[in-house]
Design a protein around this motif. Structure first.
Motif, PDB file in Angstrom:
ATOM      1  N   GLU A 176     -12.470  73.534   4.077  1.00 49.73           N
ATOM      2  CA  GLU A 176     -13.068  72.523   3.202  1.00 49.73           C
ATOM      3  C   GLU A 176     -14.424  72.988   2.674  1.00 49.73           C
ATOM      4  N   ARG A 177     -15.104  73.857   3.429  1.00 49.99           N
ATOM      5  CA  ARG A 177     -16.448  74.299   3.039  1.00 49.99           C
ATOM      6  C   ARG A 177     -16.500  75.749   2.581  1.00 49.99           C
ATOM      7  N   ALA A 178     -15.436  76.516   2.854  1.00 50.42           N
ATOM      8  CA  ALA A 178     -15.454  77.942   2.537  1.00 50.42           C
ATOM      9  C   ALA A 178     -15.481  78.171   1.029  1.00 50.42           C
ATOM     10  N   THR A 179     -16.325  79.094   0.600  1.00 55.70           N
ATOM     11  CA  THR A 179     -16.445  79.447  -0.807  1.00 55.70           C
ATOM     12  C   THR A 179     -15.875  80.847  -1.052  1.00 55.70           C
ATOM     13  N   THR A 180     -15.742  81.191  -2.307  1.00 52.74           N
ATOM     14  CA  THR A 180     -15.265  82.531  -2.653  1.00 52.74           C
ATOM     15  C   THR A 180     -16.174  83.588  -2.051  1.00 52.74           C
ATOM     16  N   ALA A 181     -17.467  83.310  -2.047  1.00 51.95           N
ATOM     17  CA  ALA A 181     -18.426  84.270  -1.488  1.00 51.95           C
ATOM     18  C   ALA A 181     -18.218  84.440   0.011  1.00 51.95           C
ATOM     19  N   ASP A 182     -17.860  83.360   0.715  1.00 52.25           N
ATOM     20  CA  ASP A 182     -17.617  83.454   2.158  1.00 52.25           C
ATOM     21  C   ASP A 182     -16.450  84.395   2.446  1.00 52.25           C
ATOM     22  N   TYR A 183     -15.373  84.221   1.690  1.00 53.84           N
ATOM     23  CA  TYR A 183     -14.203  85.076   1.892  1.00 53.84           C
ATOM     24  C   TYR A 183     -14.524  86.532   1.542  1.00 53.84           C
ATOM     25  N   ALA A 184     -15.249  86.717   0.451  1.00 51.01           N
ATOM     26  CA  ALA A 184     -15.575  88.073   0.015  1.00 51.01           C
ATOM     27  C   ALA A 184     -16.459  88.781   1.034  1.00 51.01           C
ATOM     28  N   GLU A 185     -17.399  88.044   1.616  1.00 53.59           N
ATOM     29  CA  GLU A 185     -18.321  88.647   2.577  1.00 53.59           C
ATOM     30  C   GLU A 185     -17.593  89.174   3.808  1.00 53.59           C
ATOM     31  N   VAL A 186     -16.570  88.445   4.239  1.00 49.04           N
ATOM     32  CA  VAL A 186     -15.872  88.805   5.472  1.00 49.04           C
ATOM     33  C   VAL A 186     -14.671  89.714   5.212  1.00 49.04           C
ATOM     34  N   LEU A 187     -13.925  89.443   4.157  1.00 46.42           N
ATOM     35  CA  LEU A 187     -12.622  90.076   3.984  1.00 46.42           C
ATOM     36  C   LEU A 187     -12.548  91.117   2.881  1.00 46.42           C
ATOM     37  N   GLU A 188     -13.529  91.157   1.983  1.00 50.62           N
ATOM     38  CA  GLU A 188     -13.477  92.109   0.884  1.00 50.62           C
ATOM     39  C   GLU A 188     -13.622  93.535   1.406  1.00 50.62           C
TER      40      GLU A 188
END
Length: 450
Positions: free
Chosen positions: A185-197
């Motif tokens: 609910e709170r995760a942003t595109t930047a959150d995913y990119a920071e961890v998984l990119e």
């Protein structure tokens, strides 16, 4: 070549509805003669695999004489680069085919000789004799350094709990919490990119590590195995949490077999040189690991059976044996080569999960028999296998902590497929029951097992 197959695209286009048919309906659709074992035919296939392995060893031994004699004078090799190119080409050909031959040992030894039936009678799929199945499976698997009885125990457990988030043994998905991601609910595109990119080069490096080392990482560290086991779980300790007390002797025998084979390989290397060991055995062995791993010397084949963006995983509220077994994919891996050497393990994996006690040479007919019953829940994918491997490796990243039917999400936190919640609710309201779906009369479950 590098695009999704039409069957994959069709699954993407529709919301997922779990199967509501029963296991008995599935069994009733399969002619009973397909469940029977033919000892003569089974032996023929085993001897065929051994023959080709010996044939390829013979080819490897002939490489240097062929090159130095300019192929008996028929192909003049007059310069150093020509000799080097001819030698390298022949060795690559040898490695390719011998790696496939090694994988055939693993396929026939573990995928078929080792399996117990749904009725837990302990019989394999090639012979009625327990001794014939297990001694043959032990010898074939030991040759390719697979701990037969250890892998048999964990792989049969995988068959009984396939695609159960809580209980499956292999390729258990990581949860969102594994990557310390914020709630969806709170995760942003930047959150995913920071961890998984990650860069394509790093992705390819991780794929190489999995394909080359995944099997041994699974055996020794339980990598991508069930998370219900403690740290230190492995396939070599008779006291590992993977095994029951009555299985410990078999684990010890497997260890002795692997150590014995390693000793023979060491003696070979001392006698003929380490270069010969690498050229004749080690490189084909690594390629064998690539083809079959996770199953792992089936990394590629088994990973793709159970890791796909369009295939669900179930939590206990919605899981049943039938639903778990249906949540796998048939793939035409390597075309005729896969059918011939891998004994239908990729082409007919759905049937293999429903009828693991059926001889592999009857699995194509079983597949045809159950397609109509499964309907849209029969999964096939003609996508190029290497592209499918990359697709699954990059898109099957994690699943959510909640949800009774879940799909893999990618590095952007998006699932490729949604669950038809209204249809799921309607199935439950109609009286769906896990035990009723999996109920099978003893006479049916025992057919072909004794």
């Amino acid at each position: 070549m590098f695009k999704n197959g039409p069957e994959y695209e069709q699954r993407l286009s529709r919301a997922f509805v779990p199967p509501s048919i029963t296991l008995k309906q599935l069994h009733d659709a399969v002619p009973k003669h397909l469940l029977q074992k033919d000892a003569v035919r089974s032996t023929g296939y085993v001897l065929r695999d051994v023959f080709f392995c010996i044939l390829f060893f013979g080819f490897g031994a002939s490489i240097e004489p062929l090159v130095t004699s300019s192929f008996g004078g028929y192909v003049p090799l007059t310069s150093v680069w020509q000799l080097s190119l001819a030698r390298a080409t022949l060795w690559v050909v040898y490695w390719w085919w011998q790696g496939i031959a090694f994988a055939s040992f693993f396929c026939i030894g573990t995928e078929y000789v080792a399996h117990i039936s749904l009725s837990q009678l302990g019989h394999g799929t090639l012979y009625r004799s327990w001794w014939a199945n297990n001694i043959l499976g032990f010898l074939l698997d030991t040759f390719v350094l697979a701990p037969f009885f250890a892998w048999k125990a964990s792989h049969n457990a995988h068959h009984k709990a396939v695609n159960s988030v809580e209980r499956d043994e292999n390729y258990v998905p990581h949860l969102r919490g594994h990557y310390a991601l914020p709630p969806k609910e709170r995760a942003t595109t930047a959150d995913y990119a920071e961890v998984l990119e990650e860069t394509p080069l790093f992705t390819m490096t991780r794929m190489f590590v999995m394909q080359a080392m995944g099997w041994w990482l699974y055996l020794t560290c339980n990598l991508l195995g069930s998370k219900m086991y403690p740290k230190g779980t492995n396939h070599f300790s008779p006291y590992s949490a993977l095994f029951k007390k009555e299985q410990r002797l078999g684990i010890f025998i497997s260890d002795v077999g692997v150590i014995g084979m390693m000793s023979l390989l060491y003696l070979f290397a001392r006698t003929y040189g380490w270069a010969a060991f690498v050229m004749y055995y080690f490189v084909p062995y690594v390629l064998c690991n690539h083809w079959y791993a996770i199953a792992f010397p089936t990394v590629m084949i088994t990973f793709l059976h159970h890791s796909d963006p369009t295939i669900p995983h179930y939590r206990q509220e919605e899981w049943s044996f039938l639903r778990g077994a249906a949540a796998t994919v048939d793939r035409p891996t390597l075309g005729w080569i896969g059918r011939f050497f891998f004994h239908n393990v990729a082409h007919d994996h759905v049937a293999h999960h429903f009828f693991s006690h059926v001889p592999f040479y009857n699995q194509p007919a079983v597949t045809e028999a159950i397609k109509g019953v499964l309907g849209e829940n029969y999964n096939y994918d003609s996508t190029n296998t290497f592209y499918a491997l990359y697709r699954s490796f990059t898109e099957c990243v994690f699943i959510e902590e909640e949800g009774t039917i879940v799909f893999y999400k990618n590095k952007y936190g998006m699932a490729a497929r949604e669950v038809a919640q209204d249809a799921v609710a309607a199935i439950k309201e109609s009286g769906w029951d896990q035990e009723e779906q999996d109920d099978l009369p003893a006479s049916d479950s025992e057919l072909g097992s004794d």
